[in-house]
Design a protein around this motif. Sequence first.
Motif, PDB file in Angstrom:
ATOM      1  N   ILE A  13     -23.040 -11.524   8.395  1.00 15.08           N
ATOM      2  CA  ILE A  13     -24.413 -11.369   8.024  1.00 15.08           C
ATOM      3  C   ILE A  13     -24.685 -10.167   7.330  1.00 15.08           C
ATOM      4  CG2 ILE A  13     -25.408 -12.580  10.133  1.00 15.08           C
ATOM      5  CD1 ILE A  13     -25.225 -10.398  11.987  1.00 15.08           C
ATOM      6  N   LYS A  14     -25.776  -9.870   7.069  1.00 17.06           N
ATOM      7  CA  LYS A  14     -26.042  -8.425   6.443  1.00 17.06           C
ATOM      8  C   LYS A  14     -27.429  -7.981   7.175  1.00 17.06           C
ATOM      9  CE  LYS A  14     -25.946  -8.037   1.340  1.00 17.06           C
ATOM     10  NZ  LYS A  14     -26.459  -8.033   0.180  1.00 17.06           N
ATOM     11  N   ILE A  15     -26.986  -6.681   7.592  1.00 15.73           N
ATOM     12  CA  ILE A  15     -28.099  -5.784   8.062  1.00 15.73           C
ATOM     13  C   ILE A  15     -28.095  -4.380   7.472  1.00 15.73           C
ATOM     14  CG2 ILE A  15     -28.765  -4.437  10.475  1.00 15.73           C
ATOM     15  CD1 ILE A  15     -27.330  -6.707  11.938  1.00 15.73           C
ATOM     16  N   GLY A  16     -29.185  -4.079   6.979  1.00 18.85           N
ATOM     17  CA  GLY A  16     -29.483  -2.705   6.173  1.00 18.85           C
ATOM     18  C   GLY A  16     -28.397  -2.859   5.092  1.00 18.85           C
ATOM     19  N   GLY A  17     -28.334  -3.888   4.382  1.00 21.92           N
ATOM     20  CA  GLY A  17     -27.257  -3.864   3.115  1.00 21.92           C
ATOM     21  C   GLY A  17     -26.030  -3.924   3.582  1.00 21.92           C
ATOM     22  N   LYS A  18     -25.764  -3.947   4.774  1.00 26.00           N
ATOM     23  CA  LYS A  18     -24.171  -3.951   5.037  1.00 26.00           C
ATOM     24  C   LYS A  18     -23.872  -5.204   5.784  1.00 26.00           C
ATOM     25  CE  LYS A  18     -21.476  -1.584   8.991  1.00 26.00           C
ATOM     26  NZ  LYS A  18     -20.614  -0.570   8.500  1.00 26.00           N
ATOM     27  N   GLU A  19     -22.621  -5.596   5.249  1.00 23.92           N
ATOM     28  CA  GLU A  19     -22.016  -6.839   5.479  1.00 23.92           C
ATOM     29  C   GLU A  19     -21.314  -6.873   7.021  1.00 23.92           C
ATOM     30  OE1 GLU A  19     -20.137  -9.314   2.843  1.00 23.92           O
ATOM     31  OE2 GLU A  19     -21.987  -9.950   2.057  1.00 23.92           O
ATOM     32  N   LEU A  20     -21.665  -7.692   7.842  1.00 27.72           N
ATOM     33  CA  LEU A  20     -20.754  -7.671   9.332  1.00 27.72           C
ATOM     34  C   LEU A  20     -20.577  -9.136   9.660  1.00 27.72           C
ATOM     35  CD1 LEU A  20     -23.864  -5.715  10.325  1.00 27.72           C
ATOM     36  CD2 LEU A  20     -21.541  -4.684  10.735  1.00 27.72           C
ATOM     37  N   ILE A  21     -19.346  -9.027  10.239  1.00 29.32           N
ATOM     38  CA  ILE A  21     -18.768 -10.269  11.064  1.00 29.32           C
ATOM     39  C   ILE A  21     -19.633 -10.603  12.100  1.00 29.32           C
ATOM     40  CG2 ILE A  21     -16.614 -11.294  12.136  1.00 29.32           C
ATOM     41  CD1 ILE A  21     -14.929  -9.627  10.333  1.00 29.32           C
ATOM     42  N   ASN A  22     -20.062 -11.452  12.037  1.00 31.78           N
ATOM     43  CA  ASN A  22     -21.291 -11.930  13.401  1.00 31.78           C
ATOM     44  C   ASN A  22     -20.454 -12.707  14.546  1.00 31.78           C
ATOM     45  OD1 ASN A  22     -23.407 -12.502  14.703  1.00 31.78           O
ATOM     46  ND2 ASN A  22     -24.033 -14.161  13.593  1.00 31.78           N
ATOM     47  N   LEU A  23     -20.303 -11.847  15.481  1.00 32.02           N
ATOM     48  CA  LEU A  23     -19.764 -12.290  16.765  1.00 32.02           C
ATOM     49  C   LEU A  23     -20.701 -12.255  17.825  1.00 32.02           C
ATOM     50  CD1 LEU A  23     -16.168 -11.052  16.738  1.00 32.02           C
ATOM     51  CD2 LEU A  23     -16.963 -13.420  16.514  1.00 32.02           C
ATOM     52  N   SER A  24     -22.093 -12.411  17.506  1.00 31.80           N
ATOM     53  CA  SER A  24     -23.139 -12.573  18.491  1.00 31.80           C
ATOM     54  C   SER A  24     -24.260 -13.616  18.345  1.00 31.80           C
ATOM     55  CB  SER A  24     -24.043 -11.400  18.299  1.00 31.80           C
ATOM     56  OG  SER A  24     -23.301 -10.159  18.838  1.00 31.80           O
ATOM     57  N   SER A  25     -24.017 -14.610  17.738  1.00 27.48           N
ATOM     58  CA  SER A  25     -25.080 -15.868  17.603  1.00 27.48           C
ATOM     59  C   SER A  25     -24.779 -16.672  18.554  1.00 27.48           C
ATOM     60  CB  SER A  25     -25.022 -16.338  16.379  1.00 27.48           C
ATOM     61  OG  SER A  25     -24.413 -17.208  16.203  1.00 27.48           O
ATOM     62  N   ASN A  26     -25.656 -17.745  18.777  1.00 19.87           N
ATOM     63  CA  ASN A  26     -25.368 -18.952  19.769  1.00 19.87           C
ATOM     64  C   ASN A  26     -25.496 -20.180  18.871  1.00 19.87           C
ATOM     65  OD1 ASN A  26     -25.623 -17.710  22.277  1.00 19.87           O
ATOM     66  ND2 ASN A  26     -27.713 -17.544  21.736  1.00 19.87           N
ATOM     67  N   ASN A  27     -24.993 -19.955  17.482  1.00 17.93           N
ATOM     68  CA  ASN A  27     -24.908 -20.804  16.462  1.00 17.93           C
ATOM     69  C   ASN A  27     -23.468 -21.265  16.812  1.00 17.93           C
ATOM     70  OD1 ASN A  27     -25.289 -22.560  14.204  1.00 17.93           O
ATOM     71  ND2 ASN A  27     -24.872 -20.565  12.922  1.00 17.93           N
ATOM     72  N   TYR A  28     -23.249 -22.114  17.799  1.00 19.10           N
ATOM     73  CA  TYR A  28     -21.641 -22.401  18.038  1.00 19.10           C
ATOM     74  C   TYR A  28     -21.110 -23.391  17.155  1.00 19.10           C
ATOM     75  CZ  TYR A  28     -22.409 -21.033  22.968  1.00 19.10           C
ATOM     76  OH  TYR A  28     -22.575 -20.232  24.084  1.00 19.10           O
ATOM     77  N   LEU A  29     -21.675 -24.210  16.472  1.00 19.64           N
ATOM     78  CA  LEU A  29     -21.002 -25.219  15.666  1.00 19.64           C
ATOM     79  C   LEU A  29     -21.405 -25.010  14.265  1.00 19.64           C
ATOM     80  CD1 LEU A  29     -21.595 -28.255  17.822  1.00 19.64           C
ATOM     81  CD2 LEU A  29     -19.586 -26.949  17.830  1.00 19.64           C
ATOM     82  N   GLY A  30     -22.011 -23.764  14.011  1.00 21.33           N
ATOM     83  CA  GLY A  30     -22.367 -23.356  12.541  1.00 21.33           C
ATOM     84  C   GLY A  30     -23.520 -24.436  11.898  1.00 21.33           C
ATOM     85  N   LEU A  31     -24.202 -25.049  12.737  1.00 23.90           N
ATOM     86  CA  LEU A  31     -25.167 -26.090  12.075  1.00 23.90           C
ATOM     87  C   LEU A  31     -26.439 -25.418  11.624  1.00 23.90           C
ATOM     88  CD1 LEU A  31     -24.933 -28.810  14.731  1.00 23.90           C
ATOM     89  CD2 LEU A  31     -24.222 -28.838  12.251  1.00 23.90           C
ATOM     90  N   ALA A  32     -26.844 -24.139  12.180  1.00 21.46           N
ATOM     91  CA  ALA A  32     -27.999 -23.482  11.768  1.00 21.46           C
ATOM     92  C   ALA A  32     -28.109 -23.356  10.114  1.00 21.46           C
ATOM     93  CB  ALA A  32     -28.059 -22.025  12.066  1.00 21.46           C
ATOM     94  N   THR A  33     -26.911 -23.510   9.335  1.00 20.89           N
ATOM     95  CA  THR A  33     -26.774 -23.166   7.933  1.00 20.89           C
ATOM     96  C   THR A  33     -26.280 -24.388   7.264  1.00 20.89           C
ATOM     97  OG1 THR A  33     -24.617 -22.053   7.948  1.00 20.89           O
ATOM     98  CG2 THR A  33     -26.913 -20.580   7.830  1.00 20.89           C
ATOM     99  N   ASN A  34     -26.185 -25.662   8.093  1.00 24.63           N
ATOM    100  CA  ASN A  34     -25.671 -26.728   7.801  1.00 24.63           C
ATOM    101  C   ASN A  34     -26.421 -27.422   6.533  1.00 24.63           C
ATOM    102  OD1 ASN A  34     -25.331 -30.024   7.710  1.00 24.63           O
ATOM    103  ND2 ASN A  34     -23.410 -29.217   8.581  1.00 24.63           N
TER     104      ASN A  34
END
Length: 396
Positions: free
Chosen positions: A37-58
């Motif tokens: 994810i990107k926050i304030g222009g910074k790329e971060l590894i996201n380990l905080s979502s509940n998007n367990y199966l990755g379907l939010a961006t399917n």
Amino acid sequence: MSSKVLDKFLKENLNDLKEKGLYNVIDPLESANGPIIKIGGKELINLSSNNYLGLATNEELIKACNEATTKYGVGAGAVRTINGTLDIHIKLEEKLASFKHTESAIVFQSGFNCNAGAIQAVMDKNDAILSDELNHASIIDGCRLSRAKIIRYNHSDMNDLRQKAKEAKESGLYNKIMIITDGVFSMDGDIAKLPEIVKIAEEFDLITYVDDAHGSGVLGKGSGTVKHFGLSDKVDFQIGTLSKAIGVVGGYVAGKKDLIDWLKVRARPFLFSTSLTPGSAAACIKAIDILTESTALHDKLWENGNYLKKGLRELGFNIGNSETPITPCIIGDESKTQEFSKRLYEEGVYAKSIVFPTVPKGTGRVRNMPTAAHTKEILDKALSIYEKVGKDLGIL
Ligand code: PMP
């Protein structure tokens, strides 16, 4: 002019929260909620979502959403009972019923709304509810709305539950008694002891209510915690959310036809709040089709969860007793936990600290939610950052 009483109340309480370090700063994402994810222009590894199966961006879900939006518009236009029920809402409910192995299902605008509506549709002041002490806030609020007597039992303590069920039953004070539990507890990743819960319910003729927000898509080859234990015909209410593994938004109750028919005439968020957007309904239908056709995403989620757990354990972190991909990294001390999460952020990992009062004092943790969309490379990078920060802060 604003109210002086309100101004004083807000100033004092906001300052108090800030002084205690309990004021929750909300970070706006500038990207999709994927593994990076990107926050304030910074790329971060996201380990905080509940998007367990990755379907939010399917892509298939996005296509289904776009097509339905083109056909039906962006909004459903009304509450379900007036004229906000679209044929795709009905189709979604049919899919959910078969996904959950129940006779019927009803869709709400969120998981929170399910709990706000379903409990009070059935329980009232002449009833009692046995509620696990770690149940989600929306269950607690749903119980309060019902005005039933709330009896909390110790977390997953079946002796305590049985004793309290027996006392409630033998008191003769209540018309109906319900047991409510989360299917998977999101702070520790442990699974409710449903076989024992169902046994106690059968012994004392209690109603069973399982909120499977974190188990659906994750356990039972995707069908959830109730299916995981083979209890689909033994649990009265199966609650789910469409916002976590399903990747969209909304909530549902699956159960017997009479129960669902009753909720359609008595559950207040269903009756008085506009229905799910057409795009969301269509995307949810597509998600369930994907989960029904293949367990590939479910399997990938578990593979990633086990990989991250093994990596953190081997580094020397305390990851608790999670039975699901939810991976807490228990630091203990509250301020150290917050410092840990802050340092992870600086190094490129977005994993939130969770401290008292959300979890008991002295058990502060950084909670990691790996998903099916993470790659091994991303997880390896996260692990190397964990190692660095753990050593820097003297935790390892
Ligand atoms: N129940 C449980 C157990 C949850 O964890 C959550 C979400 N955190 C909800 C209900 C609410 O679901 P939604 O986000 O769909 O409102």
